[in-house]
Motif scaffolding. Structure first.
Motif, PDB file in Angstrom:
ATOM      1  N   UNK A   1       0.826  -1.196   0.000  1.00 18.96           N
ATOM      2  CA  UNK A   1       0.000   0.000   0.000  1.00 18.96           C
ATOM      3  C   UNK A   1       0.869   1.257   0.000  1.00 18.96           C
ATOM      4  N   UNK A   2       0.304   2.341  -0.496  1.00 13.98           N
ATOM      5  CA  UNK A   2       0.946   3.653  -0.390  1.00 13.98           C
ATOM      6  C   UNK A   2       0.425   4.318   0.882  1.00 13.98           C
ATOM      7  N   UNK A   3       1.319   4.729   1.763  1.00  9.65           N
ATOM      8  CA  UNK A   3       0.902   5.206   3.087  1.00  9.65           C
ATOM      9  C   UNK A   3       1.483   6.581   3.380  1.00  9.65           C
ATOM     10  N   UNK A   4       0.634   7.459   3.892  1.00  9.56           N
ATOM     11  CA  UNK A   4       1.079   8.752   4.425  1.00  9.56           C
ATOM     12  C   UNK A   4       0.488   8.934   5.811  1.00  9.56           C
ATOM     13  N   UNK A   5       1.088   9.857   6.569  1.00 11.95           N
ATOM     14  CA  UNK A   5       0.734  10.020   7.980  1.00 11.95           C
ATOM     15  C   UNK A   5       0.268  11.441   8.268  1.00 11.95           C
ATOM     16  N   UNK A   6      -0.748  11.551   9.144  1.00 10.19           N
ATOM     17  CA  UNK A   6      -1.307  12.859   9.467  1.00 10.19           C
ATOM     18  C   UNK A   6      -1.719  12.915  10.927  1.00 10.19           C
ATOM     19  N   UNK A   7      -1.749  14.124  11.454  1.00 10.08           N
ATOM     20  CA  UNK A   7      -2.241  14.359  12.815  1.00 10.08           C
ATOM     21  C   UNK A   7      -2.599  15.826  12.940  1.00 10.08           C
ATOM     22  N   UNK A   8      -3.488  16.104  13.863  1.00  5.44           N
ATOM     23  CA  UNK A   8      -3.831  17.503  14.130  1.00  5.44           C
ATOM     24  C   UNK A   8      -2.670  18.198  14.833  1.00  5.44           C
ATOM     25  N   UNK A   9      -2.125  17.572  15.883  1.00  6.56           N
ATOM     26  CA  UNK A   9      -1.011  18.135  16.652  1.00  6.56           C
ATOM     27  C   UNK A   9       0.095  17.098  16.761  1.00  6.56           C
ATOM     28  N   UNK A  10       1.334  17.547  16.626  1.00  2.78           N
ATOM     29  CA  UNK A  10       2.470  16.648  16.777  1.00  2.78           C
ATOM     30  C   UNK A  10       3.477  17.268  17.735  1.00  2.78           C
ATOM     31  N   UNK A  11       4.361  16.422  18.258  1.00  9.51           N
ATOM     32  CA  UNK A  11       5.507  16.917  19.022  1.00  9.51           C
ATOM     33  C   UNK A  11       6.585  17.326  18.017  1.00  9.51           C
ATOM     34  N   UNK A  12       7.307  18.424  18.256  1.00  9.60           N
ATOM     35  CA  UNK A  12       8.322  18.885  17.294  1.00  9.60           C
ATOM     36  C   UNK A  12       9.354  17.831  16.917  1.00  9.60           C
ATOM     37  N   UNK A  13       9.605  16.864  17.809  1.00 11.62           N
ATOM     38  CA  UNK A  13      10.636  15.867  17.515  1.00 11.62           C
ATOM     39  C   UNK A  13      10.265  14.947  16.349  1.00 11.62           C
ATOM     40  N   UNK A  14       8.972  14.869  15.996  1.00 13.73           N
ATOM     41  CA  UNK A  14       8.568  13.995  14.887  1.00 13.73           C
ATOM     42  C   UNK A  14       8.172  14.792  13.649  1.00 13.73           C
ATOM     43  N   UNK A  15       8.448  16.092  13.667  1.00 15.82           N
ATOM     44  CA  UNK A  15       8.024  16.946  12.559  1.00 15.82           C
ATOM     45  C   UNK A  15       8.602  16.480  11.229  1.00 15.82           C
ATOM     46  N   UNK A  16       9.835  16.007  11.231  1.00 15.15           N
ATOM     47  CA  UNK A  16      10.501  15.627   9.994  1.00 15.15           C
ATOM     48  C   UNK A  16       9.885  14.401   9.335  1.00 15.15           C
ATOM     49  N   UNK A  17       9.154  13.591  10.100  1.00 15.35           N
ATOM     50  CA  UNK A  17       8.637  12.344   9.536  1.00 15.35           C
ATOM     51  C   UNK A  17       7.135  12.379   9.263  1.00 15.35           C
ATOM     52  N   UNK A  18       6.456  13.454   9.648  1.00 13.31           N
ATOM     53  CA  UNK A  18       5.017  13.560   9.414  1.00 13.31           C
ATOM     54  C   UNK A  18       4.745  14.199   8.054  1.00 13.31           C
ATOM     55  N   UNK A  19       3.744  13.675   7.351  1.00  9.54           N
ATOM     56  CA  UNK A  19       3.391  14.227   6.047  1.00  9.54           C
ATOM     57  C   UNK A  19       2.463  15.427   6.171  1.00  9.54           C
ATOM     58  N   UNK A  20       1.514  15.349   7.125  1.00  9.44           N
ATOM     59  CA  UNK A  20       0.535  16.422   7.282  1.00  9.44           C
ATOM     60  C   UNK A  20       0.246  16.645   8.762  1.00  9.44           C
TER      61      UNK A  20
END
Length: 459
Positions: free
Chosen positions: A418-437
């Protein structure tokens, strides 16, 4: 898209030296392109009102207005608006005032995405619009050029007010509809208040001025700025689509304004401003932040626009029951009926409760997909097993702290083709580089309307 100009805008917002001047495009976005939010639509309505109230009006007068609207340059719109104003004011009974009330006074908010992004910039706001859609949404009072000393306070962002540079419908005597220059309508004290405020704030950002060359309000303001602040080292910036920049670059720069592209379509403006607000805001721990339903709904509307501009998933997977609200509400904007399925998530603890044991047995028998992390046992519905290869899956949660759960699930689903992307309303700055949205990167504590600390525990 100019990297230099964009970085300057981020710095201006961060340093609180920016002043926003909003045009008709903002109200058009908020009202989903209601015809009365535009100059031409408002003038045409005025013509219809004149015909209704004064059937003996000479046809040539109305034909002249229609001729002007067929070539809607700034000068032609100014003349047309002046004629509509004069004709309405000639009719007894305060008809100009009533017309304002029945038109711009009745515009209703339909879409909060752009308004939320403007709010997040936390900069003083001016508007050339006559309506109060933005004022009502932000719970701010309208201040006009007639309010003297209060105007300068509002322009500096030191009061809960929006400066209506050409008046507001609720104060008909303040409405400047059709004047080609400030000198025709605005007293000397007004100009001095603007000069003092702008000298302190430095950076003017025009938003919603895509048709600025045809907008009489824009033409008047830029002419005034060029004469009042001839040596300004931070020229105003106008945000436009790519095609608008290419089409009108020379016209804007001739007015002393630098065009900056925010994207391909008008739908890109809210996410663009949201990105600037996010980059300009500090992510350091501080006082706990409580998000309201209004804020959350605005963020999710903006996140939806970004998602469907770039990705358009075939299926959305909510990562847990408690985190289901964010993807469920976000997808309410979807007109494609994209399915949303919810994972079932348990803490990785022993012993298991009886109800959890029963569910795990049933899930295993039904072929649900199991993924274990250091903290969670996650079960995805077995419908995932029957999706075709290449299906675009969006993993979506209300918040992502360490990112482990989404990271492991993304790897598992990718391994299945599958083609997978990741999203969240709020994230911790430490994971900013790996989140798509995502919308907000927060390091401290925050509270969702449906939960407490980090959106979950009871406050």
């Amino acid at each position: 898209m100019s990297v230099t100009l964009r970085s300057e805008l981020v710095a201006a917002v961060r340093e609180k030296t920016a002043l926003l001047i909003l045009g008709t495009g903002v109200t058009l976005s908020a009202t989903r392109s209601h015809e009365l939010a535009s100059w031409t639509g408002l003038i045409r309505h005025g013509v219809a009102r004149i015909q209704d109230l004064r059937p003996t009006v000479p046809k040539r007068l109305l034909q002249d207005i229609e001729r002007l609207l067929r070539d809607p340059t700034a000068d032609n719109l100014i003349v047309a608006a002046e004629r509509v104003t004069a004709l309405l004011k000639e009719i007894p009974g305060g008809q100009f005032d009533k017309w304002l009330r029945d038109t711009v006074g009745k515009l209703k908010l339909q879409d909060t995405s752009l308004l939320q992004s403007i709010r997040d910039l936390k900069a003083p706001i001016c508007t050339t619009n006559y309506d109060t859609v933005l004022d009502d949404y932000l719970d701010l009072s309208p201040i006009t050029w007639r309010d003297g000393a209060q105007l300068q306070v509002a322009l500096r962002g030191e009061s809960k007010a929006i400066a209506h540079l050409h008046g507001v419908w609720s104060q008909p005597e303040s409405v400047v509809f059709g004047y080609g220059s400030y000198g025709d309508a605005i007293h000397h004290g007004y100009s001095q208040a603007l000069v003092r405020a702008l000298s302190a704030l430095h950076t003017v950002i025009f938003i919603g001025m895509g048709e600025g060359i045809k907008d009489p309000n824009f033409a008047g303001i830029t002419k005034w700025l060029k004469s009042a602040l001839p040596d300004n080292t931070s020229p105003p910036v106008v945000l436009l689509t790519e095609s608008e920049v290419k089409r009108s670059y020379d016209d804007f720069t001739a007015r002393g304004v630098l065009p900056l592209s925010y994207g391909v379509s008008h739908d890109d403006l809210a996410p663009y401003l949201g990105d600037i607000a996010r980059e300009a805001s500090s992510s350091k721990p501080g006082e706990p932040r409580s998000l309201t339903w209004e804020e959350v709904c605005g963020y999710l509307g903006r996140l939806f626009n970004r998602l469907y501009r770039d990705y358009q998933p075939d299926i959305v997977v909510a990562m847990s029951g408690p985190g289901n609200f964010a993807p469920a509400y976000c997808m309410k904007h979807d007109t494609n009926d994209t399915p949303v399925v919810c994972a079932v998530t348990f803490p990785s603890r022993m012993p298991k409760s009886i109800s959890e044991q029963q569910f795990l047995t049933a899930a295993g028998a039904a072929g649900w997909i199991h993924q274990r992390t250091s903290r969670w046992d996650i079960y995805l519905p077995n419908v995932i097993n029957y999706l075709p290869l290449g299906t675009k899956i969006l993993l979506f949660d209300d918040r992502v702290v360490t990112g482990e759960a989404q990271r492991r699930m993304a790897l598992l689903l990718t391994s299945k083709g599958f083609e997978v992307k990741r999203a969240a309303l709020i994230i911790h700055p430490q994971v900013e580089h790996e989140m798509d949205y995502y919308e907000l990167a927060l390091e401290g504590e925050y509270y969702f309307p449906w939960g407490g600390k980090l959106g979950r525990s009871v406050r």
